[in-house]
Design a protein around this motif. Structure first.
Motif, PDB file in Angstrom:
ATOM      1  N   GLU A  65       0.835  -1.193   0.000  1.00  0.00           N
ATOM      2  CA  GLU A  65       0.000   0.000   0.000  1.00  0.00           C
ATOM      3  C   GLU A  65       0.875   1.251   0.000  1.00  0.00           C
ATOM      4  O   GLU A  65       2.029   1.237   0.396  1.00  0.00           O
ATOM      5  CB  GLU A  65      -0.903   0.002   1.237  1.00  0.00           C
ATOM      6  N   GLY A  66       0.292   2.329  -0.419  1.00  0.00           N
ATOM      7  CA  GLY A  66       1.001   3.601  -0.435  1.00  0.00           C
ATOM      8  C   GLY A  66       0.203   4.608  -1.236  1.00  0.00           C
ATOM      9  O   GLY A  66      -0.918   4.331  -1.677  1.00  0.00           O
ATOM     10  N   TYR A  67       0.781   5.762  -1.416  1.00  0.00           N
ATOM     11  CA  TYR A  67       0.126   6.813  -2.192  1.00  0.00           C
ATOM     12  C   TYR A  67       0.522   6.695  -3.660  1.00  0.00           C
ATOM     13  O   TYR A  67       1.695   6.476  -3.986  1.00  0.00           O
ATOM     14  CB  TYR A  67       0.522   8.191  -1.670  1.00  0.00           C
ATOM     15  N   SER A  68      -0.445   6.869  -4.524  1.00  0.00           N
ATOM     16  CA  SER A  68      -0.178   6.850  -5.954  1.00  0.00           C
ATOM     17  C   SER A  68       0.704   8.023  -6.350  1.00  0.00           C
ATOM     18  O   SER A  68       0.467   9.163  -5.939  1.00  0.00           O
ATOM     19  CB  SER A  68      -1.513   6.918  -6.713  1.00  0.00           C
ATOM     20  N   GLY A  69       1.728   7.734  -7.165  1.00  0.00           N
ATOM     21  CA  GLY A  69       2.572   8.809  -7.661  1.00  0.00           C
ATOM     22  C   GLY A  69       1.780   9.828  -8.456  1.00  0.00           C
ATOM     23  O   GLY A  69       2.060  11.031  -8.408  1.00  0.00           O
ATOM     24  N   ALA A  70       0.770   9.362  -9.192  1.00  0.00           N
ATOM     25  CA  ALA A  70      -0.066  10.278  -9.970  1.00  0.00           C
ATOM     26  C   ALA A  70      -0.796  11.254  -9.051  1.00  0.00           C
ATOM     27  O   ALA A  70      -0.920  12.447  -9.360  1.00  0.00           O
ATOM     28  CB  ALA A  70      -1.064   9.482 -10.808  1.00  0.00           C
ATOM     29  N   ASP A  71      -1.271  10.756  -7.901  1.00  0.00           N
ATOM     30  CA  ASP A  71      -1.955  11.639  -6.955  1.00  0.00           C
ATOM     31  C   ASP A  71      -0.982  12.648  -6.342  1.00  0.00           C
ATOM     32  O   ASP A  71      -1.326  13.817  -6.148  1.00  0.00           O
ATOM     33  CB  ASP A  71      -2.615  10.823  -5.843  1.00  0.00           C
ATOM     34  N   ASP A  96       0.677  20.038  -8.144  1.00  0.00           N
ATOM     35  CA  ASP A  96       0.141  21.028  -9.083  1.00  0.00           C
ATOM     36  C   ASP A  96      -1.154  21.664  -8.585  1.00  0.00           C
ATOM     37  O   ASP A  96      -1.813  22.389  -9.345  1.00  0.00           O
ATOM     38  CB  ASP A  96      -0.117  20.369 -10.443  1.00  0.00           C
ATOM     39  N   ASP A  97      -1.541  21.387  -7.331  1.00  0.00           N
ATOM     40  CA  ASP A  97      -2.800  21.907  -6.775  1.00  0.00           C
ATOM     41  C   ASP A  97      -3.995  21.505  -7.628  1.00  0.00           C
ATOM     42  O   ASP A  97      -4.946  22.276  -7.806  1.00  0.00           O
ATOM     43  CB  ASP A  97      -2.747  23.431  -6.624  1.00  0.00           C
ATOM     44  N   ASP A  98      -3.956  20.292  -8.135  1.00  0.00           N
ATOM     45  CA  ASP A  98      -5.047  19.760  -8.954  1.00  0.00           C
ATOM     46  C   ASP A  98      -5.774  18.692  -8.149  1.00  0.00           C
ATOM     47  O   ASP A  98      -5.283  17.570  -7.991  1.00  0.00           O
ATOM     48  CB  ASP A  98      -4.484  19.168 -10.254  1.00  0.00           C
ATOM     49  N   TYR A  99      -6.951  19.046  -7.640  1.00  0.00           N
ATOM     50  CA  TYR A  99      -7.716  18.130  -6.795  1.00  0.00           C
ATOM     51  C   TYR A  99      -8.973  17.634  -7.509  1.00  0.00           C
ATOM     52  O   TYR A  99      -9.969  17.306  -6.865  1.00  0.00           O
ATOM     53  CB  TYR A  99      -8.087  18.824  -5.484  1.00  0.00           C
ATOM     54  N   SER A 100      -8.915  17.568  -8.827  1.00  0.00           N
ATOM     55  CA  SER A 100     -10.099  17.189  -9.594  1.00  0.00           C
ATOM     56  C   SER A 100     -10.460  15.714  -9.413  1.00  0.00           C
ATOM     57  O   SER A 100     -11.636  15.353  -9.501  1.00  0.00           O
ATOM     58  CB  SER A 100      -9.890  17.504 -11.079  1.00  0.00           C
ATOM     59  N   ALA A 101      -9.474  14.858  -9.158  1.00  0.00           N
ATOM     60  CA  ALA A 101      -9.744  13.426  -8.990  1.00  0.00           C
ATOM     61  C   ALA A 101     -10.074  13.114  -7.534  1.00  0.00           C
ATOM     62  O   ALA A 101      -9.430  13.618  -6.612  1.00  0.00           O
ATOM     63  CB  ALA A 101      -8.539  12.605  -9.442  1.00  0.00           C
ATOM     64  N   ALA A 102     -11.061  12.246  -7.337  1.00  0.00           N
ATOM     65  CA  ALA A 102     -11.460  11.875  -5.977  1.00  0.00           C
ATOM     66  C   ALA A 102     -10.311  11.210  -5.224  1.00  0.00           C
ATOM     67  O   ALA A 102     -10.134  11.436  -4.018  1.00  0.00           O
ATOM     68  CB  ALA A 102     -12.671  10.942  -6.030  1.00  0.00           C
ATOM     69  N   SER A 103      -9.513  10.391  -5.915  1.00  0.00           N
ATOM     70  CA  SER A 103      -8.389   9.723  -5.247  1.00  0.00           C
ATOM     71  C   SER A 103      -7.351  10.737  -4.772  1.00  0.00           C
ATOM     72  O   SER A 103      -6.740  10.565  -3.705  1.00  0.00           O
ATOM     73  CB  SER A 103      -7.737   8.711  -6.190  1.00  0.00           C
ATOM     74  N   THR A 104      -7.158  11.805  -5.538  1.00  0.00           N
ATOM     75  CA  THR A 104      -6.219  12.856  -5.131  1.00  0.00           C
ATOM     76  C   THR A 104      -6.730  13.568  -3.890  1.00  0.00           C
ATOM     77  O   THR A 104      -5.962  13.850  -2.962  1.00  0.00           O
ATOM     78  CB  THR A 104      -6.022  13.873  -6.271  1.00  0.00           C
ATOM     79  N   ARG A 105      -8.018  13.853  -3.855  1.00  0.00           N
ATOM     80  CA  ARG A 105      -8.588  14.530  -2.681  1.00  0.00           C
ATOM     81  C   ARG A 105      -8.467  13.655  -1.439  1.00  0.00           C
ATOM     82  O   ARG A 105      -8.154  14.152  -0.354  1.00  0.00           O
ATOM     83  CB  ARG A 105     -10.051  14.905  -2.946  1.00  0.00           C
ATOM     84  N   ARG A 106      -8.702  12.348  -1.592  1.00  0.00           N
ATOM     85  CA  ARG A 106      -8.576  11.446  -0.440  1.00  0.00           C
ATOM     86  C   ARG A 106      -7.136  11.390   0.055  1.00  0.00           C
ATOM     87  O   ARG A 106      -6.878  11.437   1.268  1.00  0.00           O
ATOM     88  CB  ARG A 106      -9.065  10.042  -0.815  1.00  0.00           C
TER      89      ARG A 106
END
Length: 232
Positions: free
Chosen positions: A179-185, A191-201
């Motif tokens: 487990e871990g954080y996605s590099g994409a997130d 880039d302050d891009d929180y458009s994806a739900a996974s990024t916000r989580r």
């Protein structure tokens, strides 16, 4: 003796003081966070101008940590309700808890004003506003971390890899399958891009951990309001 005649400010919190006065905690543009006595302020007209989250032009004077507010005029009265109001209390409480009195922080002032304006406008979700504010607050207080670079290898974050956060160091790659954080997130957060739900989580979990390390054991009262709103 300190004397300021006209300064932009945001009301963070007020509380009664003696019979007819109150103490207002305000965040100012060029003088940081201050606490000031407002004499005779519990009358209806004055009290309405000092509602939390109002933006003011204010003046004050005094010595030491507790000033006296000598003038104030409300220039903005944000209309907030529901989760917007809970989020505004959260923003204000974070500043009250983490920003020392009289510490000059113009970027934090700008971020608070932006957050309140954005919450009122409703163009961005509450989650996006809060994650953006948390990131800037942590960075400005010196607790930010690098989201675009691996802490041990110093290589750029790979959007296809996964990473874990090592306190006070940064992100390091984890073994495949763990487990871990996605590099994409992580790159999206950079880039302050929180458009994806996974990024916000991911951002919420990361920033919550970093903030808790600075807040200590005493919980934020406003978090219960946010949690209640998310359940309704």
């Amino acid at each position: 003796m300190t004397r300021v005649t006209a300064e932009r400010a945001v009301v963070l919190h007020t509380r009664p003081y003696r019979e007819t006065s109150m103490i207002a905690n305000i965040l100012t543009e060029r003088h940081g966070r201050i606490a000031a006595v407002v004499r005779g302020a519990r009358g209806a007209r004055k009290a309405s101008s000092l509602q939390p989250f109002n933006q003011l032009v204010a003046g004050w004077s005094g010595r030491g940590s507790l000033m006296t507010l000598t003038s104030f005029e409300a220039i903005s009265h944000p209309v907030l309700k529901g989760d917007q109001m809970a989020a505004a209390f959260y923003v204000a409480e974070l500043v009250m808890r983490l920003l020392a009195e009289h510490e000059i922080a113009p970027r934090i002032f700008t971020a608070v004003v932006w957050s309140l304006d954005s919450l009122e406008a409703g163009d961005l979700s509450t989650e996006v506003v809060l994650r953006s504010f948390e990131k800037l607050l942590l960075e400005d207080l010196g607790y930010g971390i690098e989201f675009g670079q691996c802490a041990d290898s110093l290589k750029s974050i790979d959007p296809q890899a996964r990473y874990e956060l090592i306190p006070e160091q940064g992100f390091v790659a984890v073994a495949e399958g763990k487990e871990g954080y996605s590099g994409a997130d992580l790159l999206a957060i950079a880039d302050d891009d929180y458009s994806a739900a996974s990024t916000r989580r991911s951002a919420k979990k990361i920033f919550r951990g970093l903030l808790n390390a600075q807040l200590g054991a005493r919980p934020l009262l406003s978090r219960s309001l946010l949690l209640r709103g998310s359940r309704e």
